[in-house]
Motif scaffolding. Structure first.
Motif, PDB file in Angstrom:
ATOM      1  N   ALA A 141      64.388 -58.913 -15.728  1.00 12.85           N
ATOM      2  CA  ALA A 141      64.911 -57.811 -16.541  1.00 12.85           C
ATOM      3  C   ALA A 141      63.764 -57.056 -17.202  1.00 12.85           C
ATOM      4  O   ALA A 141      63.748 -55.810 -17.216  1.00 12.85           O
ATOM      5  N   ARG A 142      62.793 -57.775 -17.731  1.00  8.91           N
ATOM      6  CA  ARG A 142      61.633 -57.122 -18.356  1.00  8.91           C
ATOM      7  C   ARG A 142      60.846 -56.307 -17.344  1.00  8.91           C
ATOM      8  O   ARG A 142      60.441 -55.184 -17.608  1.00  8.91           O
ATOM      9  N   GLU A 143      60.623 -56.886 -16.162  1.00  8.24           N
ATOM     10  CA  GLU A 143      59.877 -56.178 -15.122  1.00  8.24           C
ATOM     11  C   GLU A 143      60.632 -54.944 -14.647  1.00  8.24           C
ATOM     12  O   GLU A 143      60.046 -53.895 -14.392  1.00  8.24           O
ATOM     13  N   TRP A 144      61.961 -55.062 -14.514  1.00  4.59           N
ATOM     14  CA  TRP A 144      62.785 -53.933 -14.071  1.00  4.59           C
ATOM     15  C   TRP A 144      62.675 -52.782 -15.069  1.00  4.59           C
ATOM     16  O   TRP A 144      62.499 -51.624 -14.683  1.00  4.59           O
ATOM     17  N   ILE A 145      62.796 -53.097 -16.344  1.00  4.17           N
ATOM     18  CA  ILE A 145      62.717 -52.061 -17.378  1.00  4.17           C
ATOM     19  C   ILE A 145      61.346 -51.399 -17.364  1.00  4.17           C
ATOM     20  O   ILE A 145      61.237 -50.172 -17.458  1.00  4.17           O
ATOM     21  N   ALA A 146      60.292 -52.192 -17.191  1.00  2.15           N
ATOM     22  CA  ALA A 146      58.944 -51.628 -17.142  1.00  2.15           C
ATOM     23  C   ALA A 146      58.775 -50.710 -15.936  1.00  2.15           C
ATOM     24  O   ALA A 146      58.127 -49.663 -16.030  1.00  2.15           O
ATOM     25  N   GLU A 147      59.372 -51.075 -14.818  1.00  7.40           N
ATOM     26  CA  GLU A 147      59.218 -50.292 -13.593  1.00  7.40           C
ATOM     27  C   GLU A 147      60.131 -49.073 -13.548  1.00  7.40           C
ATOM     28  O   GLU A 147      59.726 -47.994 -13.120  1.00  7.40           O
ATOM     29  N   HIS A 148      61.381 -49.229 -13.984  1.00  7.34           N
ATOM     30  CA  HIS A 148      62.386 -48.178 -13.831  1.00  7.34           C
ATOM     31  C   HIS A 148      62.688 -47.408 -15.115  1.00  7.34           C
ATOM     32  O   HIS A 148      63.369 -46.385 -15.069  1.00  7.34           O
ATOM     33  N   GLY A 192      71.122 -59.704 -10.502  1.00  4.46           N
ATOM     34  CA  GLY A 192      71.474 -60.832  -9.643  1.00  4.46           C
ATOM     35  C   GLY A 192      70.714 -60.808  -8.329  1.00  4.46           C
ATOM     36  O   GLY A 192      70.203 -61.835  -7.878  1.00  4.46           O
ATOM     37  N   ALA A 193      70.625 -59.644  -7.716  1.00  4.56           N
ATOM     38  CA  ALA A 193      69.896 -59.523  -6.447  1.00  4.56           C
ATOM     39  C   ALA A 193      68.420 -59.868  -6.636  1.00  4.56           C
ATOM     40  O   ALA A 193      67.804 -60.492  -5.768  1.00  4.56           O
ATOM     41  N   ALA A 194      67.856 -59.495  -7.772  1.00  3.72           N
ATOM     42  CA  ALA A 194      66.439 -59.760  -8.033  1.00  3.72           C
ATOM     43  C   ALA A 194      66.139 -61.246  -8.199  1.00  3.72           C
ATOM     44  O   ALA A 194      65.036 -61.687  -7.907  1.00  3.72           O
ATOM     45  N   VAL A 195      67.127 -62.015  -8.643  1.00  2.00           N
ATOM     46  CA  VAL A 195      66.901 -63.453  -8.853  1.00  2.00           C
ATOM     47  C   VAL A 195      67.616 -64.321  -7.817  1.00  2.00           C
ATOM     48  O   VAL A 195      67.611 -65.543  -7.929  1.00  2.00           O
ATOM     49  N   LEU A 204      71.006 -64.241  -6.901  1.00  2.00           N
ATOM     50  CA  LEU A 204      72.418 -64.561  -7.139  1.00  2.00           C
ATOM     51  C   LEU A 204      73.278 -63.446  -6.549  1.00  2.00           C
ATOM     52  O   LEU A 204      73.036 -62.272  -6.813  1.00  2.00           O
ATOM     53  N   THR A 205      74.277 -63.815  -5.767  1.00  2.00           N
ATOM     54  CA  THR A 205      75.143 -62.793  -5.176  1.00  2.00           C
ATOM     55  C   THR A 205      76.404 -62.544  -6.002  1.00  2.00           C
ATOM     56  O   THR A 205      77.049 -61.521  -5.836  1.00  2.00           O
ATOM     57  N   SER A 206      76.730 -63.450  -6.889  1.00  2.00           N
ATOM     58  CA  SER A 206      77.938 -63.320  -7.704  1.00  2.00           C
ATOM     59  C   SER A 206      77.601 -62.739  -9.072  1.00  2.00           C
ATOM     60  O   SER A 206      76.799 -63.304  -9.819  1.00  2.00           O
ATOM     61  N   SER A 207      78.231 -61.603  -9.394  1.00  2.00           N
ATOM     62  CA  SER A 207      77.982 -61.009 -10.705  1.00  2.00           C
ATOM     63  C   SER A 207      78.513 -61.908 -11.821  1.00  2.00           C
ATOM     64  O   SER A 207      77.989 -61.893 -12.932  1.00  2.00           O
ATOM     65  N   SER A 208      79.519 -62.729 -11.527  1.00  2.00           N
ATOM     66  CA  SER A 208      80.019 -63.647 -12.554  1.00  2.00           C
ATOM     67  C   SER A 208      78.997 -64.741 -12.852  1.00  2.00           C
ATOM     68  O   SER A 208      78.907 -65.212 -13.982  1.00  2.00           O
ATOM     69  N   SER A 209      78.215 -65.133 -11.858  1.00  2.00           N
ATOM     70  CA  SER A 209      77.144 -66.109 -12.096  1.00  2.00           C
ATOM     71  C   SER A 209      76.071 -65.517 -12.998  1.00  2.00           C
ATOM     72  O   SER A 209      75.569 -66.189 -13.901  1.00  2.00           O
ATOM     73  N   VAL A 210      75.733 -64.260 -12.763  1.00  2.00           N
ATOM     74  CA  VAL A 210      74.754 -63.582 -13.612  1.00  2.00           C
ATOM     75  C   VAL A 210      75.307 -63.480 -15.029  1.00  2.00           C
ATOM     76  O   VAL A 210      74.607 -63.775 -16.000  1.00  2.00           O
ATOM     77  N   ALA A 211      76.576 -63.101 -15.155  1.00  2.00           N
ATOM     78  CA  ALA A 211      77.202 -62.981 -16.477  1.00  2.00           C
ATOM     79  C   ALA A 211      77.195 -64.323 -17.202  1.00  2.00           C
ATOM     80  O   ALA A 211      76.972 -64.373 -18.416  1.00  2.00           O
ATOM     81  N   THR A 223      66.585 -72.690 -18.478  1.00  2.00           N
ATOM     82  CA  THR A 223      66.509 -73.177 -17.118  1.00  2.00           C
ATOM     83  C   THR A 223      65.578 -72.250 -16.351  1.00  2.00           C
ATOM     84  O   THR A 223      65.276 -71.134 -16.796  1.00  2.00           O
ATOM     85  N   GLU A 224      65.145 -72.686 -15.194  1.00  2.00           N
ATOM     86  CA  GLU A 224      64.263 -71.849 -14.368  1.00  2.00           C
ATOM     87  C   GLU A 224      64.951 -70.530 -14.013  1.00  2.00           C
ATOM     88  O   GLU A 224      64.342 -69.469 -14.039  1.00  2.00           O
ATOM     89  N   ARG A 225      66.218 -70.583 -13.680  1.00  2.00           N
ATOM     90  CA  ARG A 225      66.950 -69.355 -13.318  1.00  2.00           C
ATOM     91  C   ARG A 225      67.057 -68.412 -14.515  1.00  2.00           C
ATOM     92  O   ARG A 225      66.887 -67.198 -14.387  1.00  2.00           O
ATOM     93  N   GLN A 226      67.326 -68.949 -15.711  1.00  2.00           N
ATOM     94  CA  GLN A 226      67.404 -68.103 -16.904  1.00  2.00           C
ATOM     95  C   GLN A 226      66.054 -67.460 -17.201  1.00  2.00           C
ATOM     96  O   GLN A 226      65.988 -66.296 -17.556  1.00  2.00           O
ATOM     97  N   TYR A 227      65.001 -68.229 -17.022  1.00  2.00           N
ATOM     98  CA  TYR A 227      63.654 -67.691 -17.211  1.00  2.00           C
ATOM     99  C   TYR A 227      63.410 -66.549 -16.229  1.00  2.00           C
ATOM    100  O   TYR A 227      62.871 -65.506 -16.590  1.00  2.00           O
ATOM    101  N   ARG A 228      63.816 -66.726 -14.960  1.00  2.00           N
ATOM    102  CA  ARG A 228      63.640 -65.665 -13.963  1.00  2.00           C
ATOM    103  C   ARG A 228      64.461 -64.432 -14.304  1.00  2.00           C
ATOM    104  O   ARG A 228      64.019 -63.308 -14.086  1.00  2.00           O
ATOM    105  N   ILE A 229      65.670 -64.628 -14.852  1.00  2.00           N
ATOM    106  CA  ILE A 229      66.503 -63.493 -15.242  1.00  2.00           C
ATOM    107  C   ILE A 229      65.812 -62.684 -16.333  1.00  2.00           C
ATOM    108  O   ILE A 229      65.732 -61.459 -16.262  1.00  2.00           O
ATOM    109  N   VAL A 230      65.300 -63.362 -17.349  1.00  2.00           N
ATOM    110  CA  VAL A 230      64.605 -62.679 -18.446  1.00  2.00           C
ATOM    111  C   VAL A 230      63.378 -61.945 -17.912  1.00  2.00           C
ATOM    112  O   VAL A 230      63.160 -60.776 -18.208  1.00  2.00           O
ATOM    113  N   ARG A 231      62.584 -62.629 -17.096  1.00  2.00           N
ATOM    114  CA  ARG A 231      61.368 -62.025 -16.546  1.00  2.00           C
ATOM    115  C   ARG A 231      61.697 -60.820 -15.665  1.00  2.00           C
ATOM    116  O   ARG A 231      61.067 -59.764 -15.769  1.00  2.00           O
TER     117      ARG A 231
END
Length: 77
Positions: free
Chosen positions: A20-27, A37-40, A42-49, A10-18
């Motif tokens: 996460a990759r960008e976060w790891i590259a930056e941090h 969740g904040a980056a994509v 989503l305010t609910s951690s259960s939604s991210v999970a 899904t578009e949201r799953q694609y954004r999560i993957v992207r």
């Protein structure tokens, strides 16, 4: 979004993957579930999970960093 049929995301799953990759590259480390969740947007951690679980079912593992305990890993407070 260009993915193979086995990785039809899904578009949201694609954004999560992207994100996460960008976060790891930056941090240099994986984001927490809340940071991801904040980056994509989503305010609910259960939604991210939920999305992370669906990604694992499709064979994609998105590493997240869990904060265990009461102390910040950066400042110790």
């Amino acid at each position: 979004m260009s993915t193979s049929a086995s990785y039809a995301l899904t578009e949201r799953q694609y954004r999560i993957v992207r994100c996460a990759r960008e976060w790891i590259a930056e941090h240099g480390e994986a984001p927490s579930v809340r940071e991801l969740g904040a980056a994509v947007g989503l305010t609910s951690s259960s939604s991210v999970a939920f999305h992370l679980r669906r990604l694992r079912e499709r064979g994609l593992v998105v590493q997240t960093w869990g904060r265990h305990g009461d102390h910040c890993p950066h400042c110790g407070q």
